[in-house]
Design a protein around this motif. Structure first.
Motif, PDB file in Angstrom:
ATOM      1  N   LYS A  15      -3.845  -2.251  11.980  1.00 44.30           N
ATOM      2  CA  LYS A  15      -4.434  -2.866  13.168  1.00 44.30           C
ATOM      3  C   LYS A  15      -5.673  -2.076  13.579  1.00 44.30           C
ATOM      4  N   ALA A  29      -2.629   3.001  11.055  1.00 41.35           N
ATOM      5  CA  ALA A  29      -2.058   2.962   9.709  1.00 41.35           C
ATOM      6  C   ALA A  29      -1.254   1.688   9.479  1.00 41.35           C
ATOM      7  N   SER A  30      -0.804   1.045  10.552  1.00 43.81           N
ATOM      8  CA  SER A  30      -0.045  -0.187  10.379  1.00 43.81           C
ATOM      9  C   SER A  30      -0.953  -1.394  10.179  1.00 43.81           C
ATOM     10  N   VAL A  36       0.871  -1.175   0.000  1.00 44.96           N
ATOM     11  CA  VAL A  36       0.000   0.000   0.000  1.00 44.96           C
ATOM     12  C   VAL A  36       0.905   1.220   0.000  1.00 44.96           C
ATOM     13  N   SER A  40       1.783   5.410  -0.297  1.00 43.08           N
ATOM     14  CA  SER A  40       1.149   6.579   0.308  1.00 43.08           C
ATOM     15  C   SER A  40       0.544   7.500  -0.744  1.00 43.08           C
ATOM     16  N   GLY A  85      -1.511  13.883   4.624  1.00 43.22           N
ATOM     17  CA  GLY A  85      -0.816  12.832   5.363  1.00 43.22           C
ATOM     18  C   GLY A  85      -1.191  12.790   6.822  1.00 43.22           C
ATOM     19  N   HIS A  86      -1.817  13.858   7.303  1.00 44.50           N
ATOM     20  CA  HIS A  86      -2.177  13.942   8.722  1.00 44.50           C
ATOM     21  C   HIS A  86      -3.650  14.319   8.830  1.00 44.50           C
ATOM     22  N   PRO A 105      -0.660   5.972  20.084  1.00 44.50           N
ATOM     23  CA  PRO A 105       0.515   5.116  19.894  1.00 44.50           C
ATOM     24  C   PRO A 105       1.054   5.161  18.471  1.00 44.50           C
ATOM     25  N   GLU A 106       0.185   5.385  17.502  1.00 43.39           N
ATOM     26  CA  GLU A 106       0.591   5.342  16.100  1.00 43.39           C
ATOM     27  C   GLU A 106      -0.371   6.196  15.306  1.00 43.39           C
ATOM     28  N   ALA A 107      -0.007   6.449  14.054  1.00 41.82           N
ATOM     29  CA  ALA A 107      -0.914   7.166  13.157  1.00 41.82           C
ATOM     30  C   ALA A 107      -2.177   6.339  12.964  1.00 41.82           C
ATOM     31  N   SER A 155      -3.742  -7.994   8.746  1.00 43.34           N
ATOM     32  CA  SER A 155      -3.376  -6.628   8.403  1.00 43.34           C
ATOM     33  C   SER A 155      -4.558  -6.012   7.664  1.00 43.34           C
TER      34      SER A 155
END
Lengths: 162, 905
Positions: B780, B777-778, B19, B21, B687-688, B752-754, B827
């Motif tokens: 999960k 984004a990972s 995937v 960006s 991106g954010h 913890p993450e994006a 995933s």
């Protein structure tokens, strides 16, 4: 712009870095820049400018330490990279040791998504309040008469009179 | 789209997936390498992937204003030549800088590169001007040095990708342009790099097809060997024409005899919608017919076959690919709606199918399925169809049926298994269960497909291709047990200037009605009334042009009258899209006149954003998310802090021109500001993203905070009626129009993450605590208990009262506890929406996440307190009971004897 090079090293948590290739990315600032991981674990993040960046390895299966990466120019005008381990949600300390460049990152843990099912255990069975109640009544039924029988008849009489 | 995947031709499973960006523009496969070109607003990226594993082989990026346009491999080399922005570059693997680069003439858009021998040709369209017609510009460059050999213009009046020009690459004969000028039946052939003579002219019969001039003029040509590695000796192209109302496609091959360039017809197909090139000069053509797809393979051995396929489910075939498994051809087709199917000779059924329309899902609705009715209930229904059995009667009937089943199972052998979860057997996706776990997830996709998927196993119940992009889906009529009225799902789509509303039977996918409404809507929502004719929930469309109004569907006078009879004031907003500077609230006027199926709207309020701020996004409660079981929070000293529950709260996020973002909570009925927050330095960009979720009296939102330290900040705002405990609004009816401002407790955590989407679980009575869902984004789906996101968590070690309230000391980072990951090791990529729905069990909530992937699960935030544990053994219970009974039976005579003996003593 500058490029950031790094590699993921195999360790006893992650022995085969090639499995990261399609299940992990090197991500700078939560998704602003992204580096894809090659079979040998190396990655390159392009187009970074001077400044402070947060480097993460976003992986589906493994936890990785997070890094504060500072790209700065020295007196001779050459860019240098100072990377330090950081914790999310705490200050980025300047006292932490600077890591060698190109960066070498190792997985810190493999995610364990499952809670093991609790098997049969005598202790949990007897810590159940119902079991305690049953135990107490059993004591009352079987042991109390024996205790009464052991009592001195006179003392018993005294007690009954009271 | 931004995903690249390799599918196995034999079973359709994903071998690997990446995937990216940014969206992928060009995809090219050669031998064991896959080349992708992608570009963001400022940079162009070349990625070469290992075809076997999907690992990045090497990559190259460069700042390029116009993005990446095209690229190709250099023959007999690992190098890639690409047009990035306005530069032609040659890149070697692993190199930071191009081997050479050449600034191209900015007047042409170079979309094609041909590498032949020692020359690279970059071909681009030069747009027509007042002086000159549209033409092609060719730059010939030395492959090794990048020096310009020649450059010239040719092929006047045609363009790349225009349907009348093809580029043919032959390893031996060179590279050619073949085209036909508009309104001309003559073929021009130009050998790239040859300037004198500029071109050869051929007769119309060049392609061995005798065509009348009118048919010739409407014909189109297209390249077939887009991957020259497949057939680099004799490149092929197709000519498609219509004669006597029949569409014909001819596959033509270029070859050379001596000095003379020749064309010959190698295959011809009728009514084909897609043609694919295969290895060893094979070609496949696919035709979509009324009830199936037929395919033919020509060149070499002939193969043909057809497969059952209803084009009403996913539309006609648009693309095809030909692969060989052994010597047997396998044709993989892609349809307009997004279905991938593999066809093979020995089977009328596709070998495998993949529904890729789900990757384009814009909205989803969960249809509750009626619990399975027992035979006794059906029998009761049949004896008196007019009577809808009451819940109590159905309960009794169900137990009677269960008892019968038990007797049967005992007489036919002891078959009581262990385990508390019954009813997990494979069933049709449209069959419900008693716990309400089984749902039908109905997805509407931008490819125009509405697809229903069983929530238990992802099995498709039905699909329907609507031809228009679908933006929203609604369940307008739910399903009822033993009812003959089918549940209805409504798909709302959009064409250029109309709104298309299609009602489908939610269990079968049959179209019930299809309306084209003559307006473009800005938002659609459910109205608090039902259509008296069909029993469906009414839908309201907020329409801005020409005058603000609320259009009602079904567009009937009865529907509008029913809405009037409901007598509920209707408010809606306009200008709440990204980029707006003011949000306007309107009140729909329900008049006596129902001549039109819409309500005029009067402006009720305007919320002007502060100067220099523009709207990023608007968030509101998802259906029912404001419900709460507890009116207040009980504090450690037994006093109560009452929650501010207002279903009309909306959260506006704004971009400040001076930097940072603003967050405003407003009341969407009165337009009143309830709470404002500013986050200086916060960044919201592609991106954010800014994410928000509302539930009960809580608003949770997340944004990127750059700097040192940088991270994603998760802010939690909790609204109370008062900052004083035991103080509450005693009114039994509250109105948004009354002045009633909440007291706000807010705090922030570090995610913890994006994340790509936020959500909150919902249960039937909202007694169970909620989990906040983060789609990371990972890949999960993380569920954190809302106690962890409590803004009342103390900054110090909790006092006794705080401990009694259940508060733990504040700590900024939210942990990524893998045991709270609902997706486990799956995933789940590219999640754009996280939705939740209650089940009949208070403990359990259904969670659906969709975007690029679709993930469905159920979760119990407070544990499965209302279910037997899976390890509960029913057999043990039965055996214990039987043992007790046996003990009593055996013991009774003994006790009787003892009593008798005692009486004698």
């Amino acid at each position: 712009t500058y490029r950031l090079r790094g590699a993921i090293l195999a360790n006893n948590v992650l022995s085969d870095v090639s499995e990261l290739a399609t299940r992990a990315h090197a991500v700078v600032n939560g998704g602003e820049h992204r580096g894809y991981i090659q079979k040998d674990g190396s990655f390159v993040v392009e187009n970074l400018t001077l400044g402070d960046w947060l480097l993460e390895i976003q992986s589906a299966d493994y936890a990785f330490p997070k890094l504060h990466v500072r790209i700065a120019t020295n007196d001779e005008g050459r860019a240098s990279v100072a990377a330090r381990y950081v914790q999310i949600g705490s200050e980025w300390s300047e006292d932490a040791p600077v890591l060698a460049y190109p960066l070498k990152i190792e997985a810190s843990a493999k995610y364990d998504f499952f809670t093991p099912r609790q098997g049969f255990s005598i202790i949990t069975m007897f810590s159940n309040p119902y079991m305690l109640m049953v135990g107490a009544s059993l004591v009352a039924i079987f042991i109390m008469p024996k205790l009464q029988a052991n009592l001195d008849p006179e003392a018993l009489k005294e007690l009954q009179e009271k | 789209r931004n995903a690249v995947a390799a599918l196995r031709a034999d079973d359709g499973q994903i071998a690997w997936r990446q995937v990216l960006s940014e969206p992928v523009g060009t995809l090219l496969a050669r031998d064991d390498r896959v080349l992708t070109l992608s570009s963001s607003s400022s940079d162009a990226h070349v990625h070469v992937w290992d075809a076997g594993s999907g690992a990045l082989a090497w990559g190259f990026s460069q700042a390029a204003g116009g993005g990446a346009r095209t690229a190709t491999f250099v023959r007999d080399s690992d190098d890639v030549i690409a047009v990035l922005g306005d530069e032609l570059v040659r890149v070697a693997p692993g190199s930071n800088t191009p081997a050479w680069s050449l600034a191209l003439n900015g007047t042409a858009a170079y979309k094609r590169i041909v590498v032949h021998g020692k020359s690279v040709f970059a071909i681009g369209n030069v747009a027509s001007t007042r002086q000159a017609k549209q033409q092609l510009h060719v730059v010939e460059v030395d492959t090794a040095s990048g020096a310009v050999k020649t450059q010239y213009s040719t092929a006047e009046g045609v363009s790349l990708g225009g349907g009348s020009l093809v580029v043919l690459e032959s390893r031996e004969y060179g590279a050619y342009l073949v085209w036909r000028e508009a309104d001309n039946i003559v073929w021009h052939i130009h050998r790239l790099g040859m300037t004198s003579p500029m071109w050869e002219i051929y007769h119309a019969k060049m392609v061995e097809v005798a065509l009348m001039p009118p048919d010739m003029l409407t014909s189109t040509i297209a390249e077939l060997d887009t991957d020259p590695g497949l057939n680099d000796a004799t490149p092929r192209f197709t000519l498609t024409y219509t004669r006597d109302g029949t569409q014909k496609t001819v596959v033509v091959e270029m070859y050379r005899t001596g000095d003379k360039l020749e064309m010959r017809k190698i295959a011809s197909f009728t009514d084909s919608t897609a043609v694919a090139a295969g290895a060893q000069r094979t070609v496949a053509a696919v035709r979509t017919s009324a009830d199936g797809v037929a395919w033919r393979v020509r060149g070499g051995a002939k193969h043909s076959g057809d497969a059952v396929y209803e084009s009403s489910t996913y539309g006609g075939v648009t693309h095809a690919a030909l692969a060989f498994v052994g010597s047997a051809p396998r044709v993989v087709v892609q349809t307009r709606g997004g279905l991938l199917a593999a066809l093979a000779g020995d089977s009328r059924e596709p070998v495998w199918t993949r529904d890729e329309s789900l990757a384009h899902a814009a909205d989803m609705a969960l249809l509750a399925l009626p619990p399975p009715a027992s035979s006794a209930e059906h029998a009761a229904k049949e004896t008196d169809p007019s009577v809808q059995p009451s819940a109590a009667i159905r309960f009794v009937l169900r137990w009677v049926a269960t008892a019968q089943a038990l007797v049967e199972s005992v007489t036919s052998g002891f078959g009581i298994g262990s385990g508390g979860h019954g009813g997990e057997h494979a069933a049709a996706p449209t069959e419900g269960d008693h716990f309400g776990f089984r749902r039908l997830a109905v997805f509407g996709s931008t490819t125009g497909v509405v697809a229903a998927v069983g929530s238990q196993d992802g099995a498709h119940a039905w699909a329907h291709y609507l031809k228009t992009r679908v933006e929203r889906v609604f369940i307008t009529r739910g399903s009822q047990a033993l009812s003959s009225a089918a549940p209805i799902v409504v798909a709302v789509g959009r064409t250029r200037n109309a709104t298309v509303v299609t009602a489908l039977d939610a269990l079968t996918g049959k179209v019930v009605s299809r309306d084209s409404l003559p307006f473009a809507y800005t938002r659609v929502f459910e109205l608090p009334a039902s259509d008296p004719v069909s029993g469906q929930r009414l839908l309201g469309f907020a329409v801005a042009e020409p005058t603000p109004r609320l259009a009602v569907w079904p567009a009937t006078a009865e529907a509008v009258r029913a809405l009037g009879a409901a007598n509920v004031p209707l408010y809606f907003e306009l200008g709440d899209g990204a980029g707006s500077t003011a949000v306007q609230g309107f009140r729909a006027e329900i008049g006596d006149d129902v001549a039109e199926p819409w309500l005029a709207a009067q402006p009720a309020w305007t919320f002007d954003l502060p100067a220099g701020e523009t709207l990023i996004s608007t968030s509101r409660y998802e259906d029912g998310a404001f419900h709460t079981a507890l009116q207040g929070r009980v504090l450690g000293d037994r006093s109560v802090l009452y929650k501010y529950i207002n279903p009309h709260v909306g959260a506006l996020a704004t971009q400040r021109s001076a930097g940072g973002i603003g967050v405003y909570l407003i009341d969407r009925v009165s337009g009143r500001l309830l709470h404002a927050a500013e986050h200086a330095g916060a960044v919201v960009s592609a991106g954010h993203p800014f994410l928000a979720t509302l539930s009960e009296n809580r608003v949770i939102y997340q944004f990127w905070q750059p700097g040192v330290p940088a991270g994603y900040v998760t802010a939690v705002v909790e609204l109370f009626e008062s900052d004083q405990p035991d103080t509450r609004d005693e009114r039994t009816e509250v109105s948004s129009l009354d002045l009633r401002l909440p007291s706000v407790v807010a705090t922030a955590f570090v995610a913890p993450e994006a994340a790509t989407a936020l959500g909150t679980t919902r249960t039937g009575s909202s007694i169970t605590t909620r989990d906040v869902l983060f789609a990371l984004a990972s890949g999960k789906l993380l569920a954190l208990p809302d106690a962890m996101l409590d803004p009342r968590r103390p900054m110090h070690a909790p006092t006794k009262d705080e401990q009694a309230e259940g508060l733990v000391a504040y700590s900024a980072p939210l942990p990524l506890d893998p045991r709270r990951v609902l997706s486990h090791s799956h995933s789940v990529a590219g999640i754009a929406h996280v939705r939740s729905a209650p089940t009949h069990l208070e403990s359990t909530s259904l969670v659906a996440a969709f975007g690029l992937d679709v993930f469905f699960t159920r979760t119990s935030p407070s544990g499965t307190f209302d279910q037997l544990s899976p390890s509960f053994s029913k057999a043990n219970l039965v055996i214990t009971s039987l043992a007790l009974v046996a003990g009593c039976l055996l013991g009774a005579p003994m006790v009787r004897r003892k009593l008798t003996n005692r009486a004698w003593a």
